[in-house]
Design an enzyme around this catalytic site. Structure first.
Site, PDB file in Angstrom:
ATOM      1  N   CYS A 109      18.950  -2.128 -17.413  1.00  0.00           N
ATOM      2  CA  CYS A 109      18.057  -1.230 -16.673  1.00  0.00           C
ATOM      3  C   CYS A 109      17.778   0.050 -17.454  1.00  0.00           C
ATOM      4  CB  CYS A 109      18.656  -0.908 -15.312  1.00  0.00           C
ATOM      5  SG  CYS A 109      20.345  -0.255 -15.398  1.00  0.00           S
ATOM      6  N   HIS A 266      22.876   2.422 -12.325  1.00  0.00           N
ATOM      7  CA  HIS A 266      21.552   1.829 -12.455  1.00  0.00           C
ATOM      8  C   HIS A 266      20.540   2.894 -12.872  1.00  0.00           C
ATOM      9  CE1 HIS A 266      18.734  -1.390 -11.978  1.00  0.00           C
ATOM     10  NE2 HIS A 266      18.064  -0.831 -10.981  1.00  0.00           N
ATOM     11  N   ASN A 289      11.480   0.392 -10.125  1.00  0.00           N
ATOM     12  CA  ASN A 289      12.710  -0.345 -10.409  1.00  0.00           C
ATOM     13  C   ASN A 289      12.437  -1.423 -11.460  1.00  0.00           C
ATOM     14  OD1 ASN A 289      15.362  -1.146 -10.235  1.00  0.00           O
ATOM     15  ND2 ASN A 289      15.294  -1.727  -8.076  1.00  0.00           N
TER      16      ASN A 289
END
Length: 610
Positions: A109, A266, A289
């Site tokens: 990520c 994250h 995201n």
């Protein structure tokens, strides 16, 4: 030893005195073990994965290495009166963001956050919201691996190494498009898998940085940077509840409510915000995201200020300059005097085109052609400069030296930084090797090395061999290339490392055993007792350099040397209840040794001995 045990042993010893005591020493050698399967450490192992029945799994990082304090940039200026909402998805009725991607089964990520942020910044810099350059996250994983892996990483480090023009930055500023190195969710994929012409596709960055916010004090600072500079990367703690919420909430007006947390796992990209006094903390962030477009609303989500530590960890930013990038090539790569040289403009610009060129060939001659030809009458070094201007008036320039008449390749030699030499050409310690190249004309461009046929790579630092992984026989091949393109003939050296002592274990006699005529008839005595002949056994092996010889001593007298498997030696000695020591020393081919001793009471006349 108990008195009755001693009496029994003495009686038996007297009865067997006429039996010659012959101790035959043998070994069971363990050959090199080639069939041991190696175990690879599992990266994900479900530790960084959230499973939600009926939905694809969501992956986060196992670890987050935050940027050190001495690399933090100053906090940006804070607007005195931020608007109540701002969103790069709707700014000026246009969407400046790029589509959400899916990081798949990899905790990458941090790379997706960096790429997502940069893609938006490029759209903004060119004032073209639908430009949507799709950049390669795999390039970061495979070619800029110092910034992170599938286990975790840092978006600031991704930008740091994108801009770095040394080893860990792949020797260039820039990142390549997705179609040049498609994403595979695999950090073990080699950087060599990128497209052949990747250098001509590089997209450069101008600057980058990060700073540490404090919630709630810096909410307006984040808003201000978001409005003034564009989207930013942040970190927060994504958990199973959050992952499930995104799987079931697809309305752009929904937001994930406040849930306290004090860590992060994250990375995501903040693209906007909305103040709402009806919400406990006063509003929410609008965030992109990397869990695919089926999660949230088209891969985006809203989250209440302060929730899951979203605005309390680190903010990362990047800057991009919307200008052309000047570059050129020429053939032949190693021209001589009076050779015709074809110069080719390889400059690139994302939007528009280039409409003027100016070549300075370093000998007081100029050309304004796009792809001119040129020759030099004298041997020497000439600095060539190309200046370009695009249709919007943006200018860039690049300079390179052209070497005329350089026909001699560089010379590379190796030297030993450290290492202890044992026997038979084996090193018995860690080894460090250095390569050094020289070229008297154009200079050395780079040196390549190939260790144990693993493939050539660029040499930058000494090559070290530490620990068990460095043991064995090695071949190092190398060559250098000068700035004129002359390639040195490959050279090779062989070297061997054995840092481990050989293995030696006494199998027979066992400590505390009673042996009569080579048969163990009792155990757990306080002293080992041998009556009559005994064939001793040993486990002897060396998996690196191999066994050289075994030496056998009885009461410090060398009685036998054997260099052939199974390393046997017949030992004879007249004894009547004498305490004896059998010492075995095993040497490997590197000169390392191992010593073991067997202690026992020996009864025998040695009638059949030498």
């Amino acid at each position: 030893m108990k008195k009755d045990q001693v009496k029994k042993i003495l009686i038996i010893g007297v009865i067997l005195l006429l039996i010659g005591t012959t101790v035959s020493v043998t070994s069971n050698e363990i050959k090199n073990i080639d069939n041991i399967e190696s175990m690879n450490e599992c990266i994900t192992c479900d530790k960084n994965m959230f499973e939600d029945v009926g939905y694809p799994p969501c992956y986060v990082m196992d670890y987050l290495p935050l940027s050190p304090e001495d690399e933090l940039s100053p906090k940006p200026n804070t607007f005195s009166d931020c608007p109540s909402e701002f969103n790069w998805m709707t700014h000026n009725d246009r969407d400046w963001t790029t589509p959400a991607r899916n990081q798949g089964p990899c905790g990458s990520c941090w790379a997706f956050g960096a790429v997502s942020c940069l893609e938006c910044i490029i759209n903004i810099a060119w004032d073209t919201p639908d430009l949507d350059v799709d950049l390669s996250e795999q390039y970061i994983l495979s070619c800029l691996s110092a910034s992170g892996s599938c286990g975790g990483g840092n978006s600031y480090s991704a930008f740091k190494y994108i801009k770095n023009e040394e080893k860990y930055g792949n020797y260039c500023n820039g990142i390549i498009p997705e179609d040049c190195f498609p994403y595979e969710a695999d950090d073990s994929m080699s950087c060599s898998n990128k497209c052949p012409d990747w250098e001509s596709k590089l997209i450069l960055i101008l600057d980058y940085g990060c700073w540490n916010p404090t919630y709630p004090d810096d909410i307006d600072t984040i808003k201000s940077q978001l409005i003034n500079d564009g989207p930013v990367v942040t970190y927060f703690y994504a958990n199973g509840d959050f992952a499930h919420w995104g799987n079931t909430h697809h309305n752009p007006d929904d937001y994930y409510s406040y849930h306290p947390h004090d860590s992060a796992n994250h990375a995501v990209t903040i693209v906007g915000y909305k103040d709402d006094p009806s919400i406990g903390n006063g509003g929410y962030w609008i965030v992109k995201n990397s869990w695919g477009t089926d999660w949230g609303y088209n891969g985006f989500f809203n989250i209440e200020y302060g929730s899951l530590n979203i605005d309390n960890v680190q903010i990362t930013w990047v800057k991009y300059n919307a200008t052309p990038v000047a570059s050129f090539a020429f053939t032949p790569s190693n021209p001589g005097s009076n050779d015709i040289i074809q110069f080719t403009d390889t400059s690139r610009v994302l939007i528009g085109g280039i409409n003027s060129w100016r070549w300075d060939f370093g000998d007081k001659t100029i050309s304004t052609e796009k792809d001119p030809v040129k020759s030099y009458s004298s041997i020497g070094t000439y600095p060539v400069t190309l200046t370009i201007t695009d249709v919007s008036g943006n200018v860039d320039m690049v300079s390179r030296n052209i070497y005329i008449g350089d026909e001699v390749p560089p010379t590379t030699n190796h030297s030993l930084l450290y290492g202890t030499m044992g026997d038979n050409g084996w090193y018995t310690s860690s080894v460090g090797l250095r390569l050094k190249a020289s070229d008297s004309f154009s200079g050395v461009d780079y040196t390549m090395y190939n260790l144990d046929s693993q493939g050539y790579r660029i040499y930058n630092n000494p090559i070290f061999f530490f620990g068990k992984t460095g043991e064995g026989e090695h071949t190092l091949s190398y060559y250098s290339v000068d700035r004129s393109g002359n390639v040195e003939t490959e050279k090779s050296i062989n070297f061997k490392i054995d840092k481990s002592d050989p293995v030696l274990r006494i199998i027979k006699p066992e400590e505390g055993g009673l042996y009569i005529s080579n048969v163990k008839i009792a155990q757990e005595l306080s002293t080992t007792v041998i009556v009559g002949p005994l064939i001793s056994k040993f486990e002897i092996y060396d998996n690196v350099s191999g066994i050289n010889r075994a030496e056998f001593y009885l009461d410090d007298d060398l009685v036998c040397i054997d260099n052939q498997y199974p390393y046997t030696c017949t030992i004879s000695r007249k004894n009547f209840g004498t305490f004896s020591i059998l010492k075995i020393i095993v040497y490997d081919n590197a000169g390392r040794s191992r010593t073991e001793r067997a202690y026992f009471i020996l009864f025998g006349l040695g009638l059949f001995g030498a």
